[in-house]
Design a protein around this motif. Structure first.
Motif, PDB file in Angstrom:
ATOM      1  N   ILE A  27      28.487   4.544  94.876  1.00 55.28           N
ATOM      2  CA  ILE A  27      28.606   3.151  94.448  1.00 55.28           C
ATOM      3  C   ILE A  27      27.742   2.231  95.300  1.00 55.28           C
ATOM      4  CG2 ILE A  27      30.215   1.208  94.269  1.00 55.28           C
ATOM      5  CD1 ILE A  27      32.378   3.224  93.477  1.00 55.28           C
ATOM      6  N   THR A  28      27.753   2.438  96.613  1.00 50.75           N
ATOM      7  CA  THR A  28      26.972   1.574  97.497  1.00 50.75           C
ATOM      8  C   THR A  28      25.491   1.642  97.159  1.00 50.75           C
ATOM      9  OG1 THR A  28      28.592   2.018  99.238  1.00 50.75           O
ATOM     10  CG2 THR A  28      26.540   0.967  99.893  1.00 50.75           C
ATOM     11  N   LYS A  29      24.970   2.848  96.960  1.00 44.03           N
ATOM     12  CA  LYS A  29      23.554   3.005  96.627  1.00 44.03           C
ATOM     13  C   LYS A  29      23.235   2.370  95.278  1.00 44.03           C
ATOM     14  CE  LYS A  29      19.838   6.423  96.336  1.00 44.03           C
ATOM     15  NZ  LYS A  29      19.261   5.841  95.102  1.00 44.03           N
ATOM     16  N   THR A  30      24.148   2.511  94.333  1.00 41.86           N
ATOM     17  CA  THR A  30      23.944   1.912  93.014  1.00 41.86           C
ATOM     18  C   THR A  30      23.824   0.394  93.119  1.00 41.86           C
ATOM     19  OG1 THR A  30      25.192   3.706  91.968  1.00 41.86           O
ATOM     20  CG2 THR A  30      24.916   1.676  90.700  1.00 41.86           C
ATOM     21  N   LEU A  31      24.654  -0.205  93.963  1.00 40.01           N
ATOM     22  CA  LEU A  31      24.600  -1.658  94.142  1.00 40.01           C
ATOM     23  C   LEU A  31      23.322  -2.084  94.852  1.00 40.01           C
ATOM     24  CD1 LEU A  31      28.305  -2.431  95.124  1.00 40.01           C
ATOM     25  CD2 LEU A  31      27.185  -2.820  92.922  1.00 40.01           C
ATOM     26  N   ILE A  32      22.923  -1.313  95.861  1.00 46.36           N
ATOM     27  CA  ILE A  32      21.685  -1.641  96.573  1.00 46.36           C
ATOM     28  C   ILE A  32      20.490  -1.541  95.632  1.00 46.36           C
ATOM     29  CG2 ILE A  32      20.116  -0.877  98.398  1.00 46.36           C
ATOM     30  CD1 ILE A  32      22.570  -0.074 100.014  1.00 46.36           C
ATOM     31  N   ASP A  33      20.491  -0.527  94.784  1.00 41.22           N
ATOM     32  CA  ASP A  33      19.408  -0.375  93.809  1.00 41.22           C
ATOM     33  C   ASP A  33      19.400  -1.510  92.796  1.00 41.22           C
ATOM     34  OD1 ASP A  33      19.644   3.282  93.636  1.00 41.22           O
ATOM     35  OD2 ASP A  33      18.643   1.942  95.065  1.00 41.22           O
ATOM     36  N   GLY A  34      20.554  -2.167  92.624  1.00 43.50           N
ATOM     37  CA  GLY A  34      20.633  -3.297  91.699  1.00 43.50           C
ATOM     38  C   GLY A  34      20.002  -4.559  92.236  1.00 43.50           C
ATOM     39  N   HIS A  35      19.681  -4.579  93.544  1.00 46.10           N
ATOM     40  CA  HIS A  35      18.922  -5.649  94.213  1.00 46.10           C
ATOM     41  C   HIS A  35      19.683  -6.962  94.398  1.00 46.10           C
ATOM     42  CE1 HIS A  35      15.425  -3.078  94.055  1.00 46.10           C
ATOM     43  NE2 HIS A  35      15.492  -3.005  92.735  1.00 46.10           N
ATOM     44  N   ASN A  36      20.611  -7.288  93.523  1.00 48.17           N
ATOM     45  CA  ASN A  36      21.301  -8.580  93.629  1.00 48.17           C
ATOM     46  C   ASN A  36      22.685  -8.468  94.253  1.00 48.17           C
ATOM     47  OD1 ASN A  36      19.184  -9.921  92.257  1.00 48.17           O
ATOM     48  ND2 ASN A  36      20.031  -9.274  90.279  1.00 48.17           N
ATOM     49  N   PHE A  37      22.994  -7.306  94.846  1.00 47.12           N
ATOM     50  CA  PHE A  37      24.366  -7.071  95.300  1.00 47.12           C
ATOM     51  C   PHE A  37      24.418  -6.547  96.735  1.00 47.12           C
ATOM     52  CE2 PHE A  37      23.957  -6.349  90.735  1.00 47.12           C
ATOM     53  CZ  PHE A  37      24.848  -7.297  90.242  1.00 47.12           C
ATOM     54  N   ASN A  38      23.506  -7.012  97.579  1.00 49.75           N
ATOM     55  CA  ASN A  38      23.443  -6.508  98.955  1.00 49.75           C
ATOM     56  C   ASN A  38      24.658  -6.916  99.787  1.00 49.75           C
ATOM     57  OD1 ASN A  38      20.816  -5.212  98.820  1.00 49.75           O
ATOM     58  ND2 ASN A  38      19.969  -7.265  98.631  1.00 49.75           N
TER      59      ASN A  38
END
Length: 430
Positions: free
Chosen positions: A205-216
Motif C-alpha cells: 500500500i505504501t509503495k502504491t501511494l508513493i507511486d501515486g505522487h499526490n499522497f506522500n
C-alpha cells in the motif's frame, strides 16, 4: 652561580614546555568519543546502543563533537512505530535513521529551556551524508512555553514523525549531551521502501501511494504509525477500501486542527477511520444501500462510533464525518480485494475533534468545519502512561543532574594550569 642559574632557567623552561605538550596531547586524545562506553552505564539504552554498533554509526562519532544524541529507551524502542523500523529496515537505511538522531550541536538544559516556541533548526549527522533532500536532514526543535516540553520533528510542514524529550541522560559539558526521546524519528521524504527484509505482501500500500505522487504525507504517516501492516493483513477475506487524503488536503487543514500533536494511539485511530473493512469499487460505493458505514476504527472502539456517511452529492461521491465533508477525487488503485481512492479532505472523526452539534467554524475557502466548543480528547503522555517502565521526568528539573559533569579534557586543562603555575613559582624562587 650565573652558570648554575642559566642551566636551571633552561631546564625549567624545557620542563615547562614538555608538560604543556604532554597535557595537550592527553587532552586531544579525550576528544575521541566512545559512545557505546558512555551508554553502557544505562541499562534502559542497551537496545539503542546495539543499533548504533550494528549499523557502524558508533564509529562515525569517534571524532565527532560537539553533539547531542537523541536516544530511545528500550521500552519505547520495543513498541510501534519504532519497533517496525528496526525490524524492517536494512542496516544501511537504519543507519541513516540513527544519524538523524545525532544533532551536530551541544545543548545544555539551559540551552533547551531558552529555545523559542517558534523553534530552532539544527543540522544532524544525516545532513552531512548528502543523502537527505533539501534541508530534510535537519530537525526543528520547539519548546512549549507553558510546560517547557521539548518536541523534535522534521522542518517539513505536516511531518508525520516527531518525538518528545523525556529526560536528560548524561552530559559532558560542551562535548556531548544524551537525551531520552519517546520515539525514533523518520526524516521527511525518507526512502521508506529501502528495506530488503520486508516480507512479501499481496499489495504494498505504501509503495502504491508513493507511486501515486499526490499522497506522500499519507504514505509517511501510514508507515510511521505501523497501521499499514494491519491494512495489508486485511487484504484477505472481505478486503479493504481506503480513502486517502491528498498532500493538498493535509496542507488545507485549519490551524486549530493539531493532527501532529495527537498521541500515537489517536493518530492510528484517525488513520483507521479512513478505511472500510470491505472491498468497494467505485460503482458499489455510489449505489451503497446503507450510507452509514463502520470503519476499522469502529472495530477498535465499539459499534456506532467512528462511522462514515457515504452518499452522492451534486453528482460526486461524498464522505461525511459529521465535521468534514470530503469528495472522492480519483481512483488510485482498484483491484479486488483492495480499493484505494483519493479524497479532497482529511477525514476528521467527531469522537476526537469534537461533536458536530457543538459550535463549529469553517476555514474560508476549504469547506472544512472544525468543532471549537468541545476540546479534543486527551490521553496520558508516554512518560506518564500506565505501565511505563520509565519514571516521569520534568524537563525543567532533570533528576539526578544537579551537578555538572566535567569532561576529561577540562580536567587535563586544569591540571596543566596548576603544573604551569608551580613551574613559574619555582622559577621565581630560583
Amino acid at each position: 652561580m650565573a652558570i648554575s642559574f642559566s642551566i636551571s632557567h633552561i631546564t625549567l623552561i624545557t620542563f615547562f614546555y614538555l608538560l604543556i605538550l604532554s597535557s595537550s596531547s592527553s587532552s586531544a586524545t579525550t576528544t575521541a568519543l566512545n559512545i557505546t562506553s558512555i551508554l553502557s552505564s544505562f541499562q534502559n539504552l542497551t537496545s539503542f546502543s546495539s543499533l548504533l554498533c550494528s549499523t557502524s554509526v558508533a564509529s562515525d562519532l569517534t571524532r565527532r563533537d560537539p553533539i547531542t544524541l537523541l536516544a530511545v529507551p528500550n521500552s519505547y524502542l520495543s513498541i510501534s512505530p519504532s519497533s517496525d523500523l528496526t525490524r524492517r529496515l536494512p542496516p544501511s537505511s537504519l543507519g541513516d535513521i540513527l544519524r538523524y538522531h545525532i544533532l551536530l550541536q551541544y545543548f545544555s538544559w539551559t540551552d533547551l529551556l531558552k529555545i523559542p516556541p517558534s523553534g530552532v533548526l539544527v543540522t544532524t549527522l544525516l545532513q552531512t551524508t548528502g543523502r537527505a533532500h533539501s534541508n530534510f536532514g535537519a530537525v526543528n526543535i520547539t519548546r512549549n512555553p507553558l510546560t517547557n516540553s521539548i518536541t523534535i520533528q522534521s522542518p517539513a510542514p505536516y511531518s508525520p514523525s516527531n518525538a518528545t524529550v523525556l529526560s536528560l541522560i548524561k552530559t559532558l559539558p560542551y562535548n556531548i549531551t544524551i537525551l531520552a526521546v519517546n520515539s525514533l524519528l523518520v526524516p521527511y521524504d525518507f526512502n521508506l521502501m529501502a528495506s530488503d527484509t520486508r516480507p512479501p505482501l499481496g499489495l504494498n500500500i505504501t509503495k502504491t501511494l508513493i507511486d501515486g505522487h499526490n499522497f506522500n504525507v499519507a504514505a509517511s504517516m501510514l508507515f510511521a504509525s505501523g497501521v499499514v501492516d494491519e491494512f495489508e493483513a486485511d487484504e484477505g477475506g472481505a478486503g479493504i477500501t481506503l480513502f486517502v487524503p491528498t498532500d493538498v488536503a493535509f496542507g488545507d487543514l485549519p490551524g486549530n486542527v493539531q493532527l501532529q500533536s495527537l498521541p500515537a494511539d489517536k493518530k492510528s485511530v484517525v488513520l483507521k477511520f479512513h478505511v472500510l473493512h470491505s472491498y468497494y469499487p467505485l460503482g458499489s460505493l455510489e449505489s451503497i444501500v446503507n450510507p452509514v458505514q463502520p470503519t476499522l476504527a469502529t472495530e477498535d472502539n465499539g459499534a456506532g462510533s467512528f462511522t462514515l456517511n457515504i452518499s452522492r452529492v451534486n453528482g460526486s461521491l461524498a464522505i461525511d464525518t459529521g465535521i468534514v465533508q470530503a469528495s472522492v477525487t480519483q481512483t488510485v488503485f482498484d483491484q479486488n480485494p483492495v480499493a484505494i481512492f483519493g479524497v479532497s479532505k482529511v477525514l476528521l472523526p467527531r469522537e476526537i475533534f469534537g461533536k458536530a452539534s457543538a459550535g463549529i467554524t469553517t476555514k474560508p475557502g476549504n469547506g472544512v468545519a472544525v468543532a471549537t466548543v468541545q476540546p479534543p480528547e486527551t490521553s496520558p503522555s508516554p512518560v506518564n502512561a500506565p505501565g511505563s517502565s520509565d519514571p516521569a521526568s520534568n524537563l525543567s528539573s532533570p533528576s539526578g543532574f544537579h551537578e555538572e559533569i566535567k569532561s576529561d579534557s577540562e580536567r587535563y586543562q586544569l591540571q596543566s594550569c596548576i603544573v604551569a603555575l608551580c613551574c613559574i613559582g619555582f622559577y621565581v624562587v630560583l
